[in-house]
Design a protein around this motif. Structure first.
Motif, PDB file in Angstrom:
ATOM      1  N   ILE A   1       0.831  -1.210   0.000  1.00 25.75           N
ATOM      2  CA  ILE A   1       0.000   0.000   0.000  1.00 25.75           C
ATOM      3  C   ILE A   1       0.862   1.254   0.000  1.00 25.75           C
ATOM      4  O   ILE A   1       0.562   2.227  -0.703  1.00 25.75           O
ATOM      5  CB  ILE A   1      -0.961  -0.018   1.203  1.00 25.75           C
ATOM      6  CG1 ILE A   1      -1.985  -1.142   1.017  1.00 25.75           C
ATOM      7  CG2 ILE A   1      -1.676   1.319   1.364  1.00 25.75           C
ATOM      8  CD1 ILE A   1      -2.891  -1.366   2.215  1.00 25.75           C
ATOM      9  N   ALA A   2       1.962   1.241   0.775  1.00 22.48           N
ATOM     10  CA  ALA A   2       2.851   2.406   0.804  1.00 22.48           C
ATOM     11  C   ALA A   2       3.451   2.665  -0.571  1.00 22.48           C
ATOM     12  O   ALA A   2       3.509   3.803  -1.038  1.00 22.48           O
ATOM     13  CB  ALA A   2       3.964   2.200   1.839  1.00 22.48           C
ATOM     14  N   ARG A   3       3.893   1.586  -1.234  1.00 18.66           N
ATOM     15  CA  ARG A   3       4.474   1.761  -2.572  1.00 18.66           C
ATOM     16  C   ARG A   3       3.390   2.114  -3.594  1.00 18.66           C
ATOM     17  O   ARG A   3       3.645   2.811  -4.558  1.00 18.66           O
ATOM     18  CB  ARG A   3       5.214   0.498  -2.990  1.00 18.66           C
ATOM     19  CG  ARG A   3       6.472   0.227  -2.191  1.00 18.66           C
ATOM     20  CD  ARG A   3       7.508   1.341  -2.359  1.00 18.66           C
ATOM     21  NE  ARG A   3       8.649   1.094  -1.502  1.00 18.66           N
ATOM     22  CZ  ARG A   3       8.894   1.737  -0.364  1.00 18.66           C
ATOM     23  NH1 ARG A   3       8.063   2.661   0.045  1.00 18.66           N
ATOM     24  NH2 ARG A   3       9.949   1.459   0.365  1.00 18.66           N
ATOM     25  N   GLY A   4       2.160   1.610  -3.352  1.00 17.73           N
ATOM     26  CA  GLY A   4       1.060   1.979  -4.234  1.00 17.73           C
ATOM     27  C   GLY A   4       0.767   3.464  -4.142  1.00 17.73           C
ATOM     28  O   GLY A   4       0.572   4.146  -5.156  1.00 17.73           O
ATOM     29  N   LEU A   5       0.746   3.992  -2.910  1.00 19.17           N
ATOM     30  CA  LEU A   5       0.550   5.426  -2.714  1.00 19.17           C
ATOM     31  C   LEU A   5       1.701   6.204  -3.322  1.00 19.17           C
ATOM     32  O   LEU A   5       1.505   7.221  -3.998  1.00 19.17           O
ATOM     33  CB  LEU A   5       0.432   5.750  -1.220  1.00 19.17           C
ATOM     34  CG  LEU A   5       0.370   7.240  -0.869  1.00 19.17           C
ATOM     35  CD1 LEU A   5      -0.862   7.891  -1.478  1.00 19.17           C
ATOM     36  CD2 LEU A   5       0.396   7.459   0.640  1.00 19.17           C
ATOM     37  N   PHE A   6       2.932   5.719  -3.090  1.00 24.87           N
ATOM     38  CA  PHE A   6       4.111   6.386  -3.649  1.00 24.87           C
ATOM     39  C   PHE A   6       4.021   6.430  -5.160  1.00 24.87           C
ATOM     40  O   PHE A   6       4.384   7.416  -5.796  1.00 24.87           O
ATOM     41  CB  PHE A   6       5.370   5.622  -3.219  1.00 24.87           C
ATOM     42  CG  PHE A   6       6.660   6.338  -3.533  1.00 24.87           C
ATOM     43  CD1 PHE A   6       7.364   6.977  -2.529  1.00 24.87           C
ATOM     44  CD2 PHE A   6       7.180   6.363  -4.813  1.00 24.87           C
ATOM     45  CE1 PHE A   6       8.550   7.633  -2.806  1.00 24.87           C
ATOM     46  CE2 PHE A   6       8.369   7.013  -5.102  1.00 24.87           C
ATOM     47  CZ  PHE A   6       9.062   7.648  -4.087  1.00 24.87           C
ATOM     48  N   SER A   7       3.498   5.371  -5.742  1.00 25.18           N
ATOM     49  CA  SER A   7       3.437   5.262  -7.192  1.00 25.18           C
ATOM     50  C   SER A   7       2.333   6.116  -7.807  1.00 25.18           C
ATOM     51  O   SER A   7       2.587   6.983  -8.645  1.00 25.18           O
ATOM     52  CB  SER A   7       3.245   3.794  -7.592  1.00 25.18           C
ATOM     53  OG  SER A   7       2.970   3.682  -8.965  1.00 25.18           O
ATOM     54  N   ASN A   8       1.068   5.885  -7.404  1.00 19.36           N
ATOM     55  CA  ASN A   8      -0.038   6.601  -8.075  1.00 19.36           C
ATOM     56  C   ASN A   8      -0.474   7.850  -7.342  1.00 19.36           C
ATOM     57  O   ASN A   8      -1.220   8.660  -7.894  1.00 19.36           O
ATOM     58  CB  ASN A   8      -1.235   5.659  -8.279  1.00 19.36           C
ATOM     59  CG  ASN A   8      -1.826   5.176  -6.973  1.00 19.36           C
ATOM     60  OD1 ASN A   8      -2.202   5.944  -6.105  1.00 19.36           O
ATOM     61  ND2 ASN A   8      -1.941   3.855  -6.825  1.00 19.36           N
ATOM     62  N   GLU A   9      -0.055   8.011  -6.080  1.00 14.89           N
ATOM     63  CA  GLU A   9      -0.331   9.211  -5.291  1.00 14.89           C
ATOM     64  C   GLU A   9      -1.817   9.455  -5.059  1.00 14.89           C
ATOM     65  O   GLU A   9      -2.226  10.574  -4.746  1.00 14.89           O
ATOM     66  CB  GLU A   9       0.334  10.438  -5.928  1.00 14.89           C
ATOM     67  CG  GLU A   9       1.837  10.310  -6.019  1.00 14.89           C
ATOM     68  CD  GLU A   9       2.510  11.448  -6.788  1.00 14.89           C
ATOM     69  OE1 GLU A   9       1.864  12.476  -7.016  1.00 14.89           O
ATOM     70  OE2 GLU A   9       3.683  11.288  -7.165  1.00 14.89           O
ATOM     71  N   SER A  10      -2.658   8.411  -5.199  1.00 15.40           N
ATOM     72  CA  SER A  10      -4.079   8.557  -4.890  1.00 15.40           C
ATOM     73  C   SER A  10      -4.253   8.758  -3.390  1.00 15.40           C
ATOM     74  O   SER A  10      -3.883   7.899  -2.601  1.00 15.40           O
ATOM     75  CB  SER A  10      -4.851   7.309  -5.332  1.00 15.40           C
ATOM     76  OG  SER A  10      -4.817   7.160  -6.725  1.00 15.40           O
ATOM     77  N   GLY A  11      -4.800   9.890  -3.007  1.00 11.53           N
ATOM     78  CA  GLY A  11      -4.960  10.219  -1.607  1.00 11.53           C
ATOM     79  C   GLY A  11      -3.854  11.091  -1.073  1.00 11.53           C
ATOM     80  O   GLY A  11      -3.970  11.675   0.005  1.00 11.53           O
ATOM     81  N   LEU A  12      -2.768  11.202  -1.819  1.00  9.25           N
ATOM     82  CA  LEU A  12      -1.643  12.017  -1.359  1.00  9.25           C
ATOM     83  C   LEU A  12      -1.942  13.499  -1.497  1.00  9.25           C
ATOM     84  O   LEU A  12      -1.510  14.316  -0.685  1.00  9.25           O
ATOM     85  CB  LEU A  12      -0.384  11.646  -2.163  1.00  9.25           C
ATOM     86  CG  LEU A  12       0.945  12.186  -1.662  1.00  9.25           C
ATOM     87  CD1 LEU A  12       1.229  11.700  -0.249  1.00  9.25           C
ATOM     88  CD2 LEU A  12       2.078  11.743  -2.589  1.00  9.25           C
ATOM     89  N   GLY A  13      -2.678  13.872  -2.547  1.00 10.79           N
ATOM     90  CA  GLY A  13      -3.049  15.277  -2.728  1.00 10.79           C
ATOM     91  C   GLY A  13      -2.135  16.064  -3.643  1.00 10.79           C
ATOM     92  O   GLY A  13      -2.290  17.279  -3.782  1.00 10.79           O
ATOM     93  N   SER A  14      -1.199  15.387  -4.296  1.00  9.11           N
ATOM     94  CA  SER A  14      -0.243  16.083  -5.151  1.00  9.11           C
ATOM     95  C   SER A  14      -0.806  16.374  -6.543  1.00  9.11           C
ATOM     96  O   SER A  14      -0.779  17.512  -7.028  1.00  9.11           O
ATOM     97  CB  SER A  14       1.034  15.249  -5.275  1.00  9.11           C
ATOM     98  OG  SER A  14       0.722  13.907  -5.628  1.00  9.11           O
ATOM     99  N   ALA A  15      -1.332  15.337  -7.203  1.00 10.88           N
ATOM    100  CA  ALA A  15      -1.818  15.489  -8.575  1.00 10.88           C
ATOM    101  C   ALA A  15      -2.895  16.563  -8.740  1.00 10.88           C
ATOM    102  O   ALA A  15      -2.937  17.236  -9.785  1.00 10.88           O
ATOM    103  CB  ALA A  15      -2.326  14.147  -9.098  1.00 10.88           C
ATOM    104  N   PRO A  16      -3.801  16.764  -7.765  1.00 14.72           N
ATOM    105  CA  PRO A  16      -4.814  17.815  -7.933  1.00 14.72           C
ATOM    106  C   PRO A  16      -4.228  19.207  -8.114  1.00 14.72           C
ATOM    107  O   PRO A  16      -4.891  20.097  -8.650  1.00 14.72           O
ATOM    108  CB  PRO A  16      -5.622  17.732  -6.631  1.00 14.72           C
ATOM    109  CG  PRO A  16      -5.405  16.364  -6.121  1.00 14.72           C
ATOM    110  CD  PRO A  16      -4.018  15.988  -6.536  1.00 14.72           C
ATOM    111  N   ILE A  17      -3.003  19.407  -7.672  1.00 17.50           N
ATOM    112  CA  ILE A  17      -2.384  20.725  -7.783  1.00 17.50           C
ATOM    113  C   ILE A  17      -2.214  21.118  -9.242  1.00 17.50           C
ATOM    114  O   ILE A  17      -2.463  22.266  -9.628  1.00 17.50           O
ATOM    115  CB  ILE A  17      -1.031  20.748  -7.036  1.00 17.50           C
ATOM    116  CG1 ILE A  17      -1.257  20.509  -5.540  1.00 17.50           C
ATOM    117  CG2 ILE A  17      -0.305  22.071  -7.256  1.00 17.50           C
ATOM    118  CD1 ILE A  17       0.021  20.363  -4.729  1.00 17.50           C
ATOM    119  N   VAL A  18      -1.805  20.176 -10.073  1.00 25.44           N
ATOM    120  CA  VAL A  18      -1.672  20.482 -11.497  1.00 25.44           C
ATOM    121  C   VAL A  18      -3.012  20.330 -12.213  1.00 25.44           C
ATOM    122  O   VAL A  18      -3.273  21.010 -13.211  1.00 25.44           O
ATOM    123  CB  VAL A  18      -0.588  19.605 -12.160  1.00 25.44           C
ATOM    124  CG1 VAL A  18      -1.034  18.157 -12.270  1.00 25.44           C
ATOM    125  CG2 VAL A  18      -0.219  20.141 -13.534  1.00 25.44           C
TER     126      VAL A  18
END
Length: 455
Positions: free
Chosen positions: A271-288
């Motif tokens: 799960i940690a690597r999944g988050l690291f990979s797709n960043e779903s839930g991380l909040g980074s991609a919405p910025i762009v």
């Protein structure tokens, strides 16, 4: 250094305990159910990603925003990260990574919707947004928005910079023999830093332009390379799938050396690597995503959600199958060899294996450095305005150089910790504003108003 590394590893293990796993996976499942499974519209999302909404508010096209977010997500997490998860958590980590990507599509959809709905236009006409604006304008919680930006600004140097720079230098240094390895890594770091500087000082449009060019080429070549390797390992593909699924739910300590609760360890790394990979839930991609030209929030939400499909469901799964099938096919590969497991697996394929890995790793990592710089910049801009952007870019370039020589294990663990801290405020905004996400989704998506104008 060994003591420091152990302390960081212990903190990472504590942070990625059951509470964090339940919060992340729970949000994925909750949004999947409440939004009536937006994963069903993945083909619509893919079609929208290449169909520009000309004339709509925004600075870049749907595809430009998607390419930039993919550039930031398709990196070492897809290659080295998957191998690290397998060696530390066992082959079952591939299953949990896939699980995170599949259900993370709903979370990424929600992030994209909130990013467009709560974005703002600056005095110079730029569109900016992300979880910080959803937290401030939607949740009405400014202090959580500030915390998210602080964590983002620092996390970017790990997940988006040092990890990527280290992966590039490690991979390329093995082919250069004119000097000692440490000197070669430093030289590679300087060269990469120079290339990064040329792009990032041009802003989001420059980053988007480069990523739009790089992403399709590197992703297609890497996927076809993996397919070729899987064909070579064809008799081991089904056994690899069985091993992955069985190990995901095994109560015994895995070959990867997992200690304590086997399932917990396997889930943690997957799960940690999944988050690291797709960043779903991380909040980074919405910025762009907030900068995209979009008729309404749901259109860009769909486009952004397709990123989780490409990144994790497709690329990470193919990498995992390639590595696990190679472990079964070649006795000389040691599953416990954390740092070089991917190199061993790909290197067993004559002629094409190592070039595929090198090309994929270098281009993926370089594009990730570009995308994450933009995320970090927007976090800094939210906190202190544009006056520190140039300084941030200079520091970013310097960390590219420093990161090329750091300890890989420490960098990974620090990144995991910061990722968890960063994701919590974002997940809170998704849960609190889930009613608004569901309402917008019902109107634009399920009631068939997807072509309707509206913010």
């Amino acid at each position: 250094m060994e003591e420091f590394s152990q302390i960081i590893s212990n903190i990472s293990g504590a942070v990625w305990g059951w509470p964090m796993i339940v919060l992340l996976v729970g949000t994925h499942l909750f949004l999947t159910i409440r939004l009536k499974c937006p994963q069903r519209k993945i083909w619509t999302a893919i079609k929208l990603s290449v169909k520009p909404d000309k004339g709509s508010n925004g600075d870049v096209s749907h595809f430009g925003a998607l390419a930039t977010s993919l550039a930031a997500t398709i990196g070492t997490g897809n290659i080295v990260g998957i191998a690290t998860a397998i060696s530390l958590g066992g082959p079952g980590a591939v299953f949990w990574c896939f699980f995170t990507g599949l259900f993370g599509i709903a979370t990424k959809y929600g992030e994209g919707l909130l990013a467009v709905k709560y974005r703002v236009k600056t005095s110079n006409g730029e569109m900016i947004g992300g979880p910080m604006y959803a937290l401030e304008r939607g949740v009405k919680c400014k202090w959580l928005a500030v915390l998210f930006c602080i964590f983002t600004a620092f996390a970017a140097f790990g997940i988006g910079n040092a990890v990527q720079s280290k992966a590039i230098s490690e991979n390329l240094s093995q082919f250069i023999t004119f000097a000692d390895k440490d000197t070669v890594k430093l030289i590679i770091g300087v060269v990469i830093a120079a290339l990064v500087a040329v792009v990032i000082f041009g802003g989001v449009k420059s980053i988007s332009k480069i990523c739009t060019f790089l992403i399709p080429i590197m992703a297609v070549l890497y996927v076809f390379g993996c397919i070729y390797i899987l064909i070579v390992n064809s008799e081991y593909v089904w056994p690899a799938i069985c091993w992955i699924v069985n190990d995901a739910f095994s109560l015994k300590a895995g070959i990867g050396g997992a200690a304590g609760s086997a399932i917990m360890t396997t889930m943690r790394y997957g799960i940690a690597r999944g988050l690291f990979s797709n960043e779903s839930g991380l909040g980074s991609a919405p910025i762009v995503a907030a900068a995209a030209q979009s008729k309404n929030p749901v259109r860009q939400a769909l486009v952004l959600s397709s990123g989780a499909f490409w990144d994790t469901v497709l690329i990470c799964t193919m990498t995992g199958l390639t590595v696990v099938s190679s472990i079964l096919a070649y006795d000389s590969i040691d599953i416990k060899s954390t740092g070089v497991l991917t190199e061993q697996a790909f290197g067993m394929i004559p002629y094409i294996g190592t070039p595929i890995l090198t090309f994929g790793l270098v281009t993926f990592a370089f594009s990730t450095i570009l995308g994450w710089c933009y995320y970090g910049e927007k976090a800094v801009e939210y906190l202190w305005g544009k006056r520190f952007i140039t300084l941030y870019r200079v520091l970013w370039v310097l960390v590219v150089i420093v990161g090329s020589s750091l300890s890989l294990t420490v960098v990974w663990d620090i990144s995991d910790i910061l990722n968890a801290f960063m994701s919590v405020p974002n997940l809170i905004s998704l849960i609190v504003l889930s009613g608004i996400i569901a309402k917008e989704t019902q109107h634009y998506l399920w009631d068939d108003h997807l072509d309707e104008e509206g913010q």
